[in-house]
Write a protein that holds these residues in place. Sequence first.
Motif, PDB file in Angstrom:
ATOM      1  N   ASP A  17      22.047 -55.681  -3.525  1.00 42.54           N
ATOM      2  CA  ASP A  17      21.993 -54.387  -4.351  1.00 42.54           C
ATOM      3  C   ASP A  17      21.643 -54.987  -6.048  1.00 42.54           C
ATOM      4  N   PRO A  18      20.338 -54.476  -6.166  1.00 41.92           N
ATOM      5  CA  PRO A  18      19.824 -55.844  -6.902  1.00 41.92           C
ATOM      6  C   PRO A  18      20.192 -55.253  -8.831  1.00 41.92           C
ATOM      7  N   VAL A  19      21.185 -54.006  -8.567  1.00 40.86           N
ATOM      8  CA  VAL A  19      21.475 -53.802 -10.488  1.00 40.86           C
ATOM      9  C   VAL A  19      23.292 -53.805 -10.282  1.00 40.86           C
ATOM     10  N   PHE A  20      23.852 -54.542  -9.251  1.00 45.90           N
ATOM     11  CA  PHE A  20      25.301 -54.916  -8.980  1.00 45.90           C
ATOM     12  C   PHE A  20      25.816 -55.127 -10.515  1.00 45.90           C
ATOM     13  N   LEU A  49      12.728 -52.059  -6.007  1.00 46.47           N
ATOM     14  CA  LEU A  49      10.861 -52.234  -5.199  1.00 46.47           C
ATOM     15  C   LEU A  49      11.463 -53.692  -4.878  1.00 46.47           C
ATOM     16  N   ARG A  50      11.772 -54.616  -5.970  1.00 46.51           N
ATOM     17  CA  ARG A  50      10.770 -55.732  -5.241  1.00 46.51           C
ATOM     18  C   ARG A  50      12.308 -55.787  -4.476  1.00 46.51           C
ATOM     19  N   ASN A  51      13.118 -55.723  -4.426  1.00 49.23           N
ATOM     20  CA  ASN A  51      14.456 -56.062  -3.835  1.00 49.23           C
ATOM     21  C   ASN A  51      14.801 -55.094  -1.921  1.00 49.23           C
ATOM     22  N   LEU A  52      13.888 -54.692  -2.172  1.00 43.51           N
ATOM     23  CA  LEU A  52      13.376 -53.397  -0.772  1.00 43.51           C
ATOM     24  C   LEU A  52      12.468 -54.654   0.343  1.00 43.51           C
ATOM     25  N   PHE A  53      11.851 -54.837  -0.301  1.00 43.43           N
ATOM     26  CA  PHE A  53      10.541 -56.047  -0.218  1.00 43.43           C
ATOM     27  C   PHE A  53      11.592 -56.985   0.124  1.00 43.43           C
ATOM     28  N   ARG A  54      12.575 -57.072   0.034  1.00 39.03           N
ATOM     29  CA  ARG A  54      13.603 -58.745   0.204  1.00 39.03           C
ATOM     30  C   ARG A  54      14.180 -58.418   1.734  1.00 39.03           C
ATOM     31  N   ILE A  67      16.752 -66.002   0.224  1.00 35.03           N
ATOM     32  CA  ILE A  67      16.389 -64.736  -0.541  1.00 35.03           C
ATOM     33  C   ILE A  67      16.472 -63.674  -1.469  1.00 35.03           C
ATOM     34  N   PHE A  68      17.775 -63.782  -1.255  1.00 34.49           N
ATOM     35  CA  PHE A  68      18.557 -62.841  -2.425  1.00 34.49           C
ATOM     36  C   PHE A  68      19.041 -63.858  -3.579  1.00 34.49           C
ATOM     37  N   PHE A  69      18.363 -64.466  -3.678  1.00 34.98           N
ATOM     38  CA  PHE A  69      19.448 -65.481  -4.699  1.00 34.98           C
ATOM     39  C   PHE A  69      19.536 -65.237  -6.499  1.00 34.98           C
ATOM     40  N   ASP A  70      17.905 -63.760  -6.737  1.00 34.93           N
ATOM     41  CA  ASP A  70      18.545 -63.643  -8.122  1.00 34.93           C
ATOM     42  C   ASP A  70      19.680 -62.769  -7.939  1.00 34.93           C
ATOM     43  N   ASN A  71      19.582 -61.693  -6.570  1.00 35.74           N
ATOM     44  CA  ASN A  71      20.973 -61.031  -6.802  1.00 35.74           C
ATOM     45  C   ASN A  71      22.403 -61.838  -6.701  1.00 35.74           C
ATOM     46  N   LEU A  72      21.795 -62.954  -5.840  1.00 37.97           N
ATOM     47  CA  LEU A  72      23.276 -63.987  -5.817  1.00 37.97           C
ATOM     48  C   LEU A  72      23.926 -64.763  -7.105  1.00 37.97           C
ATOM     49  N   ARG A  73      22.707 -64.886  -7.821  1.00 37.72           N
ATOM     50  CA  ARG A  73      22.987 -65.432  -9.624  1.00 37.72           C
ATOM     51  C   ARG A  73      23.769 -64.739 -10.483  1.00 37.72           C
ATOM     52  N   ASP A  74      23.488 -63.310 -10.680  1.00 41.11           N
ATOM     53  CA  ASP A  74      23.942 -62.272 -11.050  1.00 41.11           C
ATOM     54  C   ASP A  74      25.379 -62.129 -11.216  1.00 41.11           C
ATOM     55  N   ILE A  75      25.648 -62.043  -9.331  1.00 37.62           N
ATOM     56  CA  ILE A  75      26.778 -62.062  -9.021  1.00 37.62           C
ATOM     57  C   ILE A  75      27.924 -62.262  -9.209  1.00 37.62           C
ATOM     58  N   VAL A  76      27.620 -63.740  -9.020  1.00 36.99           N
ATOM     59  CA  VAL A  76      28.294 -65.512  -9.542  1.00 36.99           C
ATOM     60  C   VAL A  76      28.382 -65.812 -10.971  1.00 36.99           C
ATOM     61  N   ALA A  77      27.351 -65.168 -11.465  1.00 36.99           N
ATOM     62  CA  ALA A  77      27.980 -65.357 -12.908  1.00 36.99           C
ATOM     63  C   ALA A  77      28.502 -64.812 -13.912  1.00 36.99           C
ATOM     64  N   THR A  78      28.907 -63.004 -12.887  1.00 36.45           N
ATOM     65  CA  THR A  78      29.427 -61.985 -13.891  1.00 36.45           C
ATOM     66  C   THR A  78      31.262 -62.385 -12.787  1.00 36.45           C
ATOM     67  N   THR A  79      31.346 -62.826 -11.604  1.00 32.57           N
ATOM     68  CA  THR A  79      33.016 -62.738 -11.032  1.00 32.57           C
ATOM     69  C   THR A  79      33.038 -63.344  -9.918  1.00 32.57           C
ATOM     70  N   GLY A 135      12.444 -49.889 -15.838  1.00 31.91           N
ATOM     71  CA  GLY A 135      13.007 -51.997 -14.746  1.00 31.91           C
ATOM     72  C   GLY A 135      13.485 -51.689 -13.443  1.00 31.91           C
ATOM     73  N   THR A 136      14.627 -50.569 -13.926  1.00 29.75           N
ATOM     74  CA  THR A 136      15.634 -50.871 -12.352  1.00 29.75           C
ATOM     75  C   THR A 136      14.806 -50.569 -11.693  1.00 29.75           C
ATOM     76  N   VAL A 137      14.056 -49.483 -11.842  1.00 33.47           N
ATOM     77  CA  VAL A 137      13.045 -49.368 -10.119  1.00 33.47           C
ATOM     78  C   VAL A 137      12.293 -50.098  -9.554  1.00 33.47           C
ATOM     79  N   LYS A 138      11.681 -51.353 -11.152  1.00 30.45           N
ATOM     80  CA  LYS A 138      10.578 -52.423  -9.891  1.00 30.45           C
ATOM     81  C   LYS A 138      12.398 -53.227  -9.615  1.00 30.45           C
ATOM     82  N   GLN A 139      13.128 -53.078 -10.147  1.00 31.29           N
ATOM     83  CA  GLN A 139      14.039 -54.603  -9.239  1.00 31.29           C
ATOM     84  C   GLN A 139      14.395 -53.926  -7.816  1.00 31.29           C
TER      85      GLN A 139
END
Length: 556
Positions: free
Chosen positions: A394-397, A427-432, A367-379, A421-425
């Motif tokens: 956190d969609p903008v971590f 809001l989309r994350n709230l649905f998730r 469900i939170f794959f986009d967030n996970l991918r960003d975290i894994v890419a930078t840590t 764009g941050t607001v869209k992220q």
Amino acid sequence: MRIEHTSAQFYNYGYNHNYKNNIYFGNKGRIPKFLLPKQLGKSEAFSGKFERIASYLSIDEADIAKAAANASGRQLNFLEKLSQAFNSLNFYKDATKQDNPQIVLDIFKSVKRPTDEHILFAEHNKTSFRDIQDIFTLTGRDYNALDLANYIQNELYKGNNDSVRVIKEMLQSPYRDSYTRNIDDYYSYLTLNSNNKNAIKELDELLKTNRFSKKFFDQELDIAETLTHIPTGKTELFNSENLHKYYSKEGNQILRLIPFDNLPYDNHDNLKAIEENLLDIYRTTNADNISIRKRLINRLNYLSNYSPEFCKDHDALTALKNLFERTDENKHLEKFIDMAISEQLNFNTIGELTKILETVPPKKAIIFFDNLRDIVATTKGNDRIKALKEHLCDPVFETSYMKEIRQEKEKLGYIRKRPLGTVKQRLRNLFRVTRYKLSPDKIQYGDIPTGKAAKYSHARTLEVPGRTNPPETIKSENPIPAETTFEQTPKATSPHQPKVSIADEQSVPPSVPDPIKNNSNPGGNNHIKANQQSGELRQHTLSDFSALLAAWFFNK
């Protein structure tokens, strides 16, 4: 207006047999016959072709024109291809061993309706034109027989001289019809017996006594191809006996992906542990899980640059084996691995992927794959584990280092701020978040039973909001997909439940609901009550989401 042509203009241009009323002029298009001069006959139109055929065969052009006087365009094209094949086959032969060019004309006259298959066989034959003539005589107008000849020569024997002998024996066999109509059934047998001079006689005998088994020879060929991939004499467990004992088509496909050349043959203990794990993977691979296993192994092969770490370290291979077993039990885990491969998730070893899955439940990771991918890419390392635990929702971590880089780029004008764009992220994350709260995980990743224990240890847990009693499980004969427990706090603004906090969903101890009990009628009304509770939970989805949205704006 009449178009004047000379015979020289027809040089190097062929007749297109597909258009009976047209003459084909190379790339210049087709000219209707009625526009040609009446005095120009077929012999003049094909004079250039006759000249080429005569040069290939070292025969007078007049003899070629006489032999092909009544030939159609297809027949004349067949003669030209035959003459080219003749020239190629005999050009480097000693004069005493060359074929007589007259045989080309004999074949041309005997084949009344030449096809592309006739040309294909002649062009790929490496023996003699006498053999070509014999094969065409045996096939006659049986195009299935001609297909068999091409199949054996070009697919099975790859131009080997034995191909002609095998074709002749099969076409002269009492089981010719079976061979020509079902040649694919005999592929494995013929491949395994390519060096056996009596292969067709023995095959005839098997068919005569009804002892031929396509399945048996397919299995034997599959194992033989796998054994050629394994270094002979260096492994103890991977031998013909074990491959026959635990045979499966899918298991052999997996073994052929394993780079056995990278196994640590100098370390006997480590090699034995690795082979035991590989044998377990071989035995448990089937039609249902072969796809995801092949994809993951191919990805690991690619990442490790053809020197896979899981083939050198038995601990890494154990982790891979355990991951495969858990994937068989948990479809959410299988889906996540498929996404991780398709979306190029940043992991370099099987250990990194396993660590991610031990930290994040599979369903939540999806469900939170986009967030996970960003975290894994930078840590990396412990920072990655901490970020996955605390900031997965956190969609903008971003790490402090990445934040400094972004701010510096914004300051210098290389990038622009994108508040929309941050607001869209968000809001989309709230649905998730809402979606995940409605279907949380139930079983921790590390607690998923595998192997034989999985058949008896799985239990179906019915969750009822509002209960705080110790959990009680209803045993299920069939194992259910294993899922993970999502740790959440009570939701906000709902008249039925206490206030909610979405700041950190994994930092709060899990609440354990109690299943519905009905001793008089076990399982009788449990599903009804559970459905009522589930519907009650979904009824408040809109109000819960509104509360989450308001909380985000106030805490922004």
